[in-house]
Design a protein around this motif. Sequence first.
Motif, PDB file in Angstrom:
ATOM      1  N   PHE A 123       0.836  -1.194   0.000  1.00  0.00           N
ATOM      2  CA  PHE A 123       0.000   0.000   0.000  1.00  0.00           C
ATOM      3  C   PHE A 123       0.869   1.241   0.000  1.00  0.00           C
ATOM      4  O   PHE A 123       0.432   2.308   0.385  1.00  0.00           O
ATOM      5  N   ALA A 124       2.144   1.049  -0.367  1.00  0.00           N
ATOM      6  CA  ALA A 124       3.082   2.157  -0.490  1.00  0.00           C
ATOM      7  C   ALA A 124       3.334   2.857   0.839  1.00  0.00           C
ATOM      8  O   ALA A 124       3.643   4.034   0.861  1.00  0.00           O
ATOM      9  N   MET A 125       3.168   2.133   1.941  1.00  0.00           N
ATOM     10  CA  MET A 125       3.508   2.721   3.237  1.00  0.00           C
ATOM     11  C   MET A 125       4.864   2.161   3.664  1.00  0.00           C
ATOM     12  O   MET A 125       5.186   1.013   3.373  1.00  0.00           O
ATOM     13  N   PRO A 126       5.662   3.000   4.360  1.00  0.00           N
ATOM     14  CA  PRO A 126       6.995   2.543   4.760  1.00  0.00           C
ATOM     15  C   PRO A 126       6.911   1.309   5.658  1.00  0.00           C
ATOM     16  O   PRO A 126       6.040   1.225   6.527  1.00  0.00           O
ATOM     17  N   ILE A 127       7.843   0.376   5.399  1.00  0.00           N
ATOM     18  CA  ILE A 127       7.913  -0.810   6.248  1.00  0.00           C
ATOM     19  C   ILE A 127       8.791  -0.468   7.443  1.00  0.00           C
ATOM     20  O   ILE A 127       9.857   0.128   7.288  1.00  0.00           O
ATOM     21  N   GLY A 128       8.352  -0.820   8.627  1.00  0.00           N
ATOM     22  CA  GLY A 128       9.161  -0.577   9.814  1.00  0.00           C
ATOM     23  C   GLY A 128       8.672   0.620  10.602  1.00  0.00           C
ATOM     24  O   GLY A 128       7.814   1.381  10.149  1.00  0.00           O
ATOM     25  N   ALA A 129       9.248   0.762  11.807  1.00  0.00           N
ATOM     26  CA  ALA A 129       8.772   1.788  12.732  1.00  0.00           C
ATOM     27  C   ALA A 129       9.221   3.178  12.293  1.00  0.00           C
ATOM     28  O   ALA A 129      10.129   3.318  11.472  1.00  0.00           O
ATOM     29  N   SER A 130       8.582   4.170  12.838  1.00  0.00           N
ATOM     30  CA  SER A 130       8.927   5.583  12.647  1.00  0.00           C
ATOM     31  C   SER A 130       9.175   5.930  11.184  1.00  0.00           C
ATOM     32  O   SER A 130      10.197   6.492  10.828  1.00  0.00           O
ATOM     33  N   GLY A 131       8.240   5.592  10.354  1.00  0.00           N
ATOM     34  CA  GLY A 131       8.341   5.969   8.948  1.00  0.00           C
ATOM     35  C   GLY A 131       9.495   5.302   8.233  1.00  0.00           C
ATOM     36  O   GLY A 131      10.100   5.875   7.333  1.00  0.00           O
ATOM     37  N   GLY A 132       9.832   4.089   8.628  1.00  0.00           N
ATOM     38  CA  GLY A 132      10.864   3.327   7.935  1.00  0.00           C
ATOM     39  C   GLY A 132      12.282   3.788   8.210  1.00  0.00           C
ATOM     40  O   GLY A 132      13.155   3.699   7.352  1.00  0.00           O
ATOM     41  N   MET A 133      12.505   4.279   9.421  1.00  0.00           N
ATOM     42  CA  MET A 133      13.871   4.699   9.777  1.00  0.00           C
ATOM     43  C   MET A 133      14.785   3.487   9.805  1.00  0.00           C
ATOM     44  O   MET A 133      14.436   2.425  10.300  1.00  0.00           O
ATOM     45  N   SER A 134      15.988   3.671   9.268  1.00  0.00           N
ATOM     46  CA  SER A 134      16.954   2.587   9.264  1.00  0.00           C
ATOM     47  C   SER A 134      18.326   3.205   9.103  1.00  0.00           C
ATOM     48  O   SER A 134      18.450   4.438   8.980  1.00  0.00           O
TER      49      SER A 134
ATOM     50  N   GLY B 118      14.044   7.935   7.674  1.00  0.00           N
ATOM     51  CA  GLY B 118      12.922   7.179   7.130  1.00  0.00           C
ATOM     52  C   GLY B 118      12.694   7.500   5.663  1.00  0.00           C
ATOM     53  O   GLY B 118      13.473   8.215   5.036  1.00  0.00           O
ATOM     54  N   VAL B 119      11.610   6.950   5.111  1.00  0.00           N
ATOM     55  CA  VAL B 119      11.285   7.200   3.706  1.00  0.00           C
ATOM     56  C   VAL B 119       9.902   7.824   3.601  1.00  0.00           C
ATOM     57  O   VAL B 119       9.098   7.767   4.527  1.00  0.00           O
ATOM     58  N   GLU B 120       9.688   8.400   2.435  1.00  0.00           N
ATOM     59  CA  GLU B 120       8.425   9.090   2.157  1.00  0.00           C
ATOM     60  C   GLU B 120       7.361   8.046   1.816  1.00  0.00           C
ATOM     61  O   GLU B 120       7.592   7.204   0.939  1.00  0.00           O
ATOM     62  N   PRO B 121       6.212   8.058   2.481  1.00  0.00           N
ATOM     63  CA  PRO B 121       5.168   7.122   2.085  1.00  0.00           C
ATOM     64  C   PRO B 121       4.664   7.472   0.685  1.00  0.00           C
ATOM     65  O   PRO B 121       4.770   8.620   0.263  1.00  0.00           O
ATOM     66  N   GLY B 122       4.151   6.501  -0.014  1.00  0.00           N
ATOM     67  CA  GLY B 122       3.633   6.770  -1.353  1.00  0.00           C
ATOM     68  C   GLY B 122       4.655   6.496  -2.430  1.00  0.00           C
ATOM     69  O   GLY B 122       4.434   5.674  -3.301  1.00  0.00           O
TER      70      GLY B 122
ATOM     71  N   TRP C  43      -0.853  11.409   8.125  1.00  0.00           N
ATOM     72  CA  TRP C  43      -0.476  11.581   9.528  1.00  0.00           C
ATOM     73  C   TRP C  43      -0.969  10.456  10.430  1.00  0.00           C
ATOM     74  O   TRP C  43      -0.335  10.127  11.420  1.00  0.00           O
ATOM     75  N   ARG C  44      -2.073   9.837  10.091  1.00  0.00           N
ATOM     76  CA  ARG C  44      -2.590   8.761  10.925  1.00  0.00           C
ATOM     77  C   ARG C  44      -1.654   7.556  10.942  1.00  0.00           C
ATOM     78  O   ARG C  44      -1.336   7.000  11.980  1.00  0.00           O
ATOM     79  N   ASP C  45      -1.226   7.155   9.723  1.00  0.00           N
ATOM     80  CA  ASP C  45      -0.420   5.944   9.609  1.00  0.00           C
ATOM     81  C   ASP C  45       1.065   6.223   9.755  1.00  0.00           C
ATOM     82  O   ASP C  45       1.832   5.326  10.055  1.00  0.00           O
TER      83      ASP C  45
ATOM     84  N   ALA D  85       5.534  10.131  11.855  1.00  0.00           N
ATOM     85  CA  ALA D  85       6.938  10.560  11.783  1.00  0.00           C
ATOM     86  C   ALA D  85       7.175  11.425  10.547  1.00  0.00           C
ATOM     87  O   ALA D  85       7.966  12.368  10.575  1.00  0.00           O
ATOM     88  N   TYR D  86       6.453  11.118   9.493  1.00  0.00           N
ATOM     89  CA  TYR D  86       6.614  11.855   8.237  1.00  0.00           C
ATOM     90  C   TYR D  86       6.152  13.303   8.383  1.00  0.00           C
ATOM     91  O   TYR D  86       6.599  14.187   7.667  1.00  0.00           O
ATOM     92  N   LEU D  87       5.257  13.548   9.326  1.00  0.00           N
ATOM     93  CA  LEU D  87       4.815  14.919   9.586  1.00  0.00           C
ATOM     94  C   LEU D  87       5.758  15.607  10.569  1.00  0.00           C
ATOM     95  O   LEU D  87       6.118  16.768  10.401  1.00  0.00           O
ATOM     96  N   ILE D  88       6.164  14.854  11.587  1.00  0.00           N
ATOM     97  CA  ILE D  88       6.916  15.479  12.674  1.00  0.00           C
ATOM     98  C   ILE D  88       8.348  15.816  12.254  1.00  0.00           C
ATOM     99  O   ILE D  88       8.834  16.925  12.509  1.00  0.00           O
TER     100      ILE D  88
END
Lengths: 332, 589, 330
Positions: free
Chosen positions: C80-91, C97-101, C291-293, C296-299
């Motif tokens: 669904f093009a959402m980052p895998i992993g916690a905090s927006g896909g931080m690694s 992290g990565v941008e969703p979408g 922002w719901r899912d 981190a991408y907003l903050i």
Amino acid sequence: MLKYLIRRLAATALVITLVSMSVFVIFAYLPMDPARLTCGKACTPSIIEANRHRLGLDVPVQVQYGRFVKGLVAGRHYGEGVASFDCPAPAFGYSFNKHACVSTLIADAFPVTFSLAIGSFILWLLIGVSLGVVAAKRQGKWQDKASTAFVLVGISLPTFISGILILLLALKFNLIDPIEMGRWVSPFTDPIGWARNFIFPWITLALAFAATYTRFTRSNVLETSSEDYIRTARAKGLSEKVILRKHTLRAALAPIITIAGLDFAGLLGGAIITENIFNLPGLGRLSIRAVLVDYDLPVILTTTLLAAVFVVVMNLVVDILYAYIDPRVRVA
Amino acid sequence: MSGSKMTQRHFRRRLVATTAAGALLAAGVLVGTASSANAATAVKGGTLYFITNAQQFDNVDPARVYTGRDIAFFNSYLYRNLVSYKPTAGAAGSSLVPDLATNTGVPSNSAKTWKFTLRPGVTWEDGSPVTCADVKYGVSRPFATDIITNGPQYLVDALAIPKNADGSSQYKGPYKKTGQALFDKAVTCKGTTVTFNLNRSFADFNYAMTYPAGAPVPASKDKGDKYDLRPYSNGPYKIATYKIGDEMHLVRNTKWSQKSDTVRTPYPDDIVVRFGMDENVRDQITLDDSIPNAVNLDGLQPANLRTFFADPKRASQRLNVFDPYTRYAAANVSAGHLDCLDVRKAIFFAWDTQALIDLAGGTVFYGTPGDNPIKTVLGLDYAPTTGNIHDPAYKIGGNPAKAKELLAAAKISCPATYARVTDPAQGFTYDTAKSATQQKASVLIQAAMDAAGIVVKFNFIPPGQYYSTIGDTTKQGDLSRAGWGADWANASTVIPPLFSYPSSNNYTQNSKDPAFPAFKAMSDAALAMTDRPKQAAQWKKLAQYAMDQYWILNPIFSKGQEEWGSKVGGVYFWEPQGTFGFGQLYVKG
Amino acid sequence: MAQVEQVEQAEQVEDDVATFSIVQRTPRQIAWMRFKRNKVGVVSACVAGFFFLAAYLAPVITRILGLSNTLTYSTTLNNFAMPIGASGGMSLTHPLGVEPGAGRDLLSLLLYGSRISFSVAVITSVASIGLGMLIGITTGYFRGKVDAIVGRFSDFLLSFPSTFMIIALALPLTQRVEALKIAKGNGARIVVLVVFFVFFGWPGFARLIRSQAFSMRERDFVMAAQALGASSWRIITRELLPNLWPTAIVFLSISLPGYLAAEAVFSFLGVGVQAPASTFGLVLSDAVTYWRDDPAYLIIPSVYLIIIVLSLNLLGDAIRDALDPKAVKA
């Protein structure tokens, strides 16, 4: 004084005329063709021409401006036969996208913007001035430091970020009734509903402005405190409270009123960001949607003109107010 | 789905499933539909809410509405047509039933003449009867093309009224009355029978009459452009208030009687459409079920779809089906644009369809790669094409190597176009209506083109002027995003409007393509055919032809989702309109 | 150990000398000394400098980290093009992290985004201050008709609602800039934005400079120069300009964060830079839908932008304090 007033009034009228003319000319020479944009999908050159006539764009720009001014005074008539209709004075034009006279749209949007502006105006003046005075009186103490921190946060937090955060938090904690959010409720019929609708936008806007005003008040109070006449008053044995109220604040507030008046005028034209985030159907959202959704020229033209008029008129009001508050101006 | 839903609002036409295709739909697609119309438990009363981010209905005037959703909405509540689709779920929903008329139309003179007889006892909201003159007047309005914009043009095209050299009708509508006599001859009234004289055989003319453009309008109430705000009602509801950007409030039309209407069963007392809702707020209402009697008119944003559809508690509050549309990128094949087949193919093979589908909700919610402008539901007219997505070199995530090969070929076959699309300062221009999803999509498209060495620039156009901009041949870019659904179950409403004329829905400018004349001849011949299976064979050939020319790239057979609150009952998917069967919705007690 | 002590002692001496020989220092040295004493100012200068450098070196930094601002890291996203992993896909590979979408690397997006924002802010500030300086000095020094005309004109400009004008005209003017082949796409949008900012930005500064030049004209050192027969050009460049620099620097430090935020606002509203480029405004308006899912991408971008604006504001305060003793007193 009367002479001064008349001169200022005349100058204001001249500026408004010039601004309206230039805005009109600028928009007339845009590469956008409203006749094409309102043509619909099954568009042919003949429909474009008919549209141009219907929109009144088939005549030179000075004639268009003349019709515009005449429409303000006498109203305008559009179309022919059964399909004709009138926009009563003051007519700013007709929006074919919204099937409404622009004056109606403005009349619907203005109360929203005014409510937003006046509420946040009061809020930020209260917060800004009182924090500023406290900070000045307690210079260097914790109160001063706290207010400095507030100022920094307020100034550095762009409205669109604080607005989003406030909105999302309010939604998260169900502080906003979602179906009523952004709807216009008259303060005369339902004052509580009105306030509930505006409280978060007020806070958002006030947050941004209060910071500037705190800083400004603080430095103004400090500056006037060191002036000779304040020292004289103190030497006379007046109490600090009286000095603050009668002398310091009076002198310190005069420049604040100037800025506050202009800021307020700026908001009357539409608080674009706040209205956009909180979905308030005010002038700001009216104009940004007109730009972004369908480039509705009559609406854009009118909101831009109105915003300019508010600024110019408020300039005049502020100048006059200033003369009343600051004794020095009155003497001069 | 906001982004794609928003653009979906701009797709003008709708689709009717044939019986066969409908069965296919019912078997394959509607499985997820837990809730269906159950009139037995329906209750009268209450207020039904519709929540939307839109500021207004695109149009309300019967002669101007053209999106499936709006047609279904207003047909269910406000105005009645001569004939209507049967308000029921499944394939049966695509059959015609008489509405204002007592029959579904009687053709004669090899379908060049159509007669409809009006049902007695139907009245306007003031109690006056709906007359044949009202129908005739309503039908005359689309001819005022300068005021009555956006609506379907079938009547203007097909009524037996001579045309000018530029293709416009010699009748200019009821406001100017130019050529009124010509119109009076084409549409005649005799008692309660209205007769339409057509300029060609039109075997499915009665399907065209399901469009409200053929609905009656009382001449005394017509206000031209302003009629779009307050159309006069002969349906079960009437407009109490309509304030753009705020709400539309429908109340019961007390002059309407159930006796006169075999199609509608109005349950709620009040129907309120709340406009201009913030997208996040709108979605929150649906996600939290905070207003259980509200229907999400736009559908959720992709980011919220998954949450909602994964929640077992919401199983009876959602629908996920194939909608009537095919979404694609139309290639502007005129000289100086994408006039090179190899370049078009290179773009096609470089395209990262997978990422674009994922972005918009995945194959679960967005749709599947298509191989045809005609959607599978048009069973008779659809056949899988060869080439394109069936090419061995095709990869759903893009095949930059193949694209580079094609570019190398283009370097020889059309050096100028090749130079332009690979020049970092130029590239090709991709037109799209500006929305959050489309801006995100541009990132993916750029990344995919980068990988193949193709340069792309984006032209984001305000959604309200999107089609008028790309429809302007001087302003269209190289590749324009568009979507289309058949008007009824015949590809005659897909192939000719999309490819055969330089019409308002053809964004390929293919009349300048050397491959065009042969196509046009075949299409014209097919349109005139009366033998339906033979005609269908022709549509299949033409679809293959269009795909082989890569006039449209990367079609997606798209899906649509609907979500509603827990207290909304009677929901079903009205196939021909591709949306809710609004008329049967009720508020649970 | 001994060496360190020595260094400290040397600093001590230098400091002492500084306090004793203050009279001999140029105003610039005094200001610099004052600035150095302001700890908040120094820290914020470092922070602002760091972000500024990071923005300008964005291509270098991303290359070192092996990232790109245009690549879509599709493996970091789910179906669904959402980052895998916690905090927006931080690694480790994607520190923010990565941008969703679309799956671009968020750090690269912010680096490149701040590059655009900084460029717009710097170019705009410098241009409007330059223009304001030129016009302010000219009108303040020569007065007369020029002054009257320019004064009226700038009053006139100030009565235009600049935000509204920018929003209303950005789209058509961008088309015009493109038609004139000056720039294309986002280049054209940036040109339009900068021109607008400068057009509406110079009058405020020109007024300030004018009043200062006005009063300086009456000061002894200018009178003396005039008496000695110095040309107007010489007086302006040798006498006025050096004394107006502090005002310009203070103004620059104040307007930089303002223009930086303004650029973000306009792209947030959808009239500035557009995708597939990334700026703060674009990233944030996009983040609102996720922002719901993916909070981190907003903050993260919000905090990133706030830190930049805050440090620039603090730096501006410190510079003003250092250059303007009166402000320090207050």
